[in-house]
Design an enzyme around this catalytic site. Structure first.
Site, PDB file in Angstrom:
ATOM      1  N   GLU A  95     -40.937 -30.567  39.715  1.00  0.00           N
ATOM      2  CA  GLU A  95     -42.066 -29.905  40.366  1.00  0.00           C
ATOM      3  C   GLU A  95     -43.385 -30.521  39.891  1.00  0.00           C
ATOM      4  O   GLU A  95     -43.586 -30.768  38.713  1.00  0.00           O
ATOM      5  CB  GLU A  95     -41.993 -28.426  40.004  1.00  0.00           C
ATOM      6  CG  GLU A  95     -43.071 -27.536  40.557  1.00  0.00           C
ATOM      7  CD  GLU A  95     -42.876 -26.089  40.115  1.00  0.00           C
ATOM      8  OE1 GLU A  95     -43.558 -25.208  40.668  1.00  0.00           O
ATOM      9  OE2 GLU A  95     -42.040 -25.827  39.216  1.00  0.00           O
ATOM     10  N   LYS A  98     -43.841 -24.565  48.447  1.00  0.00           N
ATOM     11  CA  LYS A  98     -43.176 -23.499  47.697  1.00  0.00           C
ATOM     12  C   LYS A  98     -43.517 -22.133  48.286  1.00  0.00           C
ATOM     13  O   LYS A  98     -44.678 -21.838  48.569  1.00  0.00           O
ATOM     14  CB  LYS A  98     -43.630 -23.593  46.236  1.00  0.00           C
ATOM     15  CG  LYS A  98     -42.994 -22.640  45.269  1.00  0.00           C
ATOM     16  CD  LYS A  98     -43.504 -22.959  43.861  1.00  0.00           C
ATOM     17  CE  LYS A  98     -42.905 -22.105  42.788  1.00  0.00           C
ATOM     18  NZ  LYS A  98     -43.409 -22.471  41.435  1.00  0.00           N
ATOM     19  N   CYS A 153     -38.458 -24.255  42.219  1.00  0.00           N
ATOM     20  CA  CYS A 153     -38.520 -23.346  41.074  1.00  0.00           C
ATOM     21  C   CYS A 153     -38.397 -21.867  41.435  1.00  0.00           C
ATOM     22  O   CYS A 153     -37.299 -21.360  41.629  1.00  0.00           O
ATOM     23  CB  CYS A 153     -39.788 -23.624  40.273  1.00  0.00           C
ATOM     24  SG  CYS A 153     -39.659 -23.083  38.534  1.00  0.00           S
TER      25      CYS A 153
END
Length: 561
Positions: free
Chosen positions: A44, A129, A165
């Site tokens: 990330e 995300k 994540c």
């Protein structure tokens, strides 16, 4: 059809250094291609480093990151790596106000936490995300705009889902839609900060998601340190039944390679690095944290007071392992109250780790101050600590070393430190380690030397007497810590309940703790918040670290009933 080979590149990055981070992507992509990979996945926010905090809000920074991304795509193709699928994290941006009418002006643009697929010299796919954490060390909800698209890419004819994540930590969202897309693999880009015990949580969570999408999960994590956060790597691939198929070692850069076999085949297994024992894991986290802070802030060496006590001894060992003993300057600053064994232990420690050891008595300086100031009691004791702080900062200014503060979490909790004295420093390597754990880590490090973990024929770095003697600040005759504090084994247990687990006085008394001890400890903790706010940053290794996770008002009328 040959099986796609997946490479997970857990690398160390530096926030804001987009050119160096981009160069690392090129180098590790080349290594992945040489290993026969069809897809290489980076952590990330690789190009920008993580966490970028308010840098993301600067349009100029986002433009610089995008330019680096485009250059990286072109460079991959120019270097013969255009066929390799490269999945990399960076900062993106999106309009937060939908445009409903043709020709209408676009709304304001907000940064996003983005994964980008580079291939054939171009950006092929972007994914933002969805779930933005806003707890603990995370502040993403304030900084980023959330994505809403599902991302599935093609890798050698196989469908691979992509998330970032927190997208797997929250139920629902993009992962819940992956089964509809019939993916053969789910890859997760992560910059997951280290906390003791968190590795097991990641594996259990990934196993649940693998079962949910009916496909293996490949989890790549950042490694290294940024400010007070440590990233431990430990990337892995896990099967739908929870079996770990491959795992990278912790706290080192590494390329983990794994083959994605057919959907009807038993999954392939790769190299599975063994997990670290708890004390070794924490110790290596502390080494990684200090090394990252020193090097990424442009220092090459450190200096601190080498007293012969257990805290400075552990800090010395950590520093020597992080940057080399030859880059450690230890200063013994004896007063009239310093014992001979403390001075001898400090010299012995410095010799064991190969440090630059200096002796600077403070007696004449103390006398000079006391001839002008009528000081007694605590004020006189603190004067000694503050003179030592002045000496360390003078050496730092003169020679360019970073000053380390050797205080531990127990001392910070109860305010057992001197502002502008032993609290002086630019970094506190063990500020998130309680006193009981300090002793445990010191013993582990010495045993590791005997076992050859850090090289053959190494002497245990910490003198045994530094571990076994009663701890003392040596600011008055015969002083020991237990003159003014409960025994550390009791104190740390009370602090763990009150600070880490937020238990109140009633719960502590129900556990059977002495009411006098409970009342004293709670009062000390509450009264010391102003000191903790002035302590330097230090490596976070627990779920609740002072300065990052526990921020109470400095002045308050609240008292536990």
């Amino acid at each position: 059809m040959p099986s796609p080979r997946i490479a997970l590149a857990q690398i160390d990055t530096r926030v804001g250094d987009v050119d160096a981070n981009a160069q690392a992507v090129l180098e590790w992509a080349r290594t992945a291609a040489q290993a026969g990979a069809d897809l290489v996945v980076f952590p990330e926010m690789t190009l920008t480093g993580y966490p970028i905090e308010d840098l993301a809000l600067r349009a100029s920074f986002r433009r610089g990151a995008e330019a680096a991304l485009q250059r990286t795509a072109a460079a991959l193709a120019d270097q013969g790596l255009g066929d390799l699928a490269v999945l990399v994290g960076t900062v993106g941006e999106k309009s937060v106000t939908p445009v409903h009418e043709p020709g209408a002006p676009e709304g304001p643009r907000r940064p996003t936490n983005q994964a980008v697929l580079l291939q054939h010299g171009q950006v092929q796919v972007r994914y933002d995300k969805h779930h933005l954490p806003n707890y603990g060390v995370f502040d993403e909800y304030r900084i980023f705009a959330a994505g809403d698209d599902v991302c599935v890419i093609d890798v050698a004819g196989r469908r691979v889902g992509v998330v970032i994540c927190e997208d797997i930590w929250q139920d629902g969202g993009p992962v819940s839609q992956m089964d509809e897309n019939e993916v053969s693999l789910l890859v997760v880009l992560n910059a997951s900060p280290y906390e003791e015990g968190k590795g097991y949580q990641r594996v259990e969570l990934a196993a649940r998601r693998a079962h949910e999408v009916e496909a293996p999960v490949a989890y790549v994590n950042l490694v290294g340190a940024q400010d007070d956060l440590v990233f431990d790597g430990g990337s892995f691939v896990i099967a739908t039944d929870g079996t770990v198929l491959a795992r990278a070692p912790q706290f080192v850069e590494h390329l983990l390679v794994w083959d994605l076999l057919g959907d009807d085949d038993a999954p392939a297994t790769g190299v599975v690095a063994p997990p670290l024992a708890p004390d070794e894991e924490v110790y290596r986290a502390l080494v990684t944290g200090l090394r990252g802070y020193v090097t990424k802030n442009g220092f090459r060496s450190v200096v601190f007071g080498m007293s012969g006590g257990i805290d400075s001894a552990l800090v010395a060992a950590i520093a020597a392992d992080a940057i080399g003993g030859e880059n450690v300057v230890g200063v013994s600053m004896p007063s009239v109250y310093s014992s001979e064994h403390s001075k001898d232990d400090a010299a012995d420690l410095a010799k064991r780790i190969g440090a630059d050891f200096r002796v600077q008595p403070i007696g004449p300086m103390v006398d000079a101050f006391e001839s002008q100031l009528a000081l007694e009691g605590l004020a006189a004791e603190n004067l000694q600590a503050r003179i030592r702080g002045v000496i360390l900062m003078a050496i730092s200014n003169s020679e360019g070393h970073l000053v380390l503060a050797p205080g531990n979490k127990t001392e910070l909790a109860v305010g057992y430190s001197t502002i502008y004295g032993d609290a002086v420093g630019g970094f506190g390597p063990i500020k998130d380690i309680d006193k009981s754990r300090v002793w445990a880590l010191a013993r582990w490090r010495n045993n590791a030397a005997l076992d050859g973990v850090f090289g053959p024929d190494e002497l245990p770095p910490i003198p045994e007497s530094s571990i076994t003697k009663p701890p003392s600040a040596e600011l008055r005759p015969g002083q020991v810590d237990q003159d003014s504090l409960p025994p550390y084994e009791i104190l740390d247990e009370v602090l763990d309940a009150y600070v880490e687990n937020a238990e109140g006085r009633a719960e502590l008394l129900a556990r059977g703790f002495d009411p006098a001890v409970v009342d004293k400890v709670l009062a000390l903790v509450d009264r010391a918040e102003w000191k903790r706010r002035q302590y330097p940053p230090g490596t976070k290794v627990t779920a609740l670290a002072f300065g990052r996770d526990r921020r109470l008002p400095i002045t308050t009328q609240w008292r536990e009933p």
